[in-house]
Design a protein around this motif. Sequence first.
Motif: not given
Length: 76
Positions: A6-16, A55-60
């Motif tokens: 789940y690293q991708r989603f944790v990264f996206a969460f904190f970045m967003a 969702p934008a960070v998750t996709l981009v």
Amino acid sequence: MIPSKYQRFVFAFFMALLMSCLMSFVITLFNVGLVDNVLIIWLKAWAFAFVVAFPAVTLVAPIVAKLTQLFIAKDT
């Protein structure tokens, strides 16, 4: 701890979370200035910005990672 898959989603969460916080704060101050209720205005803007940013960070992010590799020299 959260599994590494789940690293991708944790990264996206904190970045967003952090980018939406910073950008919504700057844009709120730019648009309304230091008015009495600026904190409430900013928190509403931040909540909306985060809902869009996550969702934008998750996709981009994967696209940006690939584009970055095009510009980074490979070690020889």
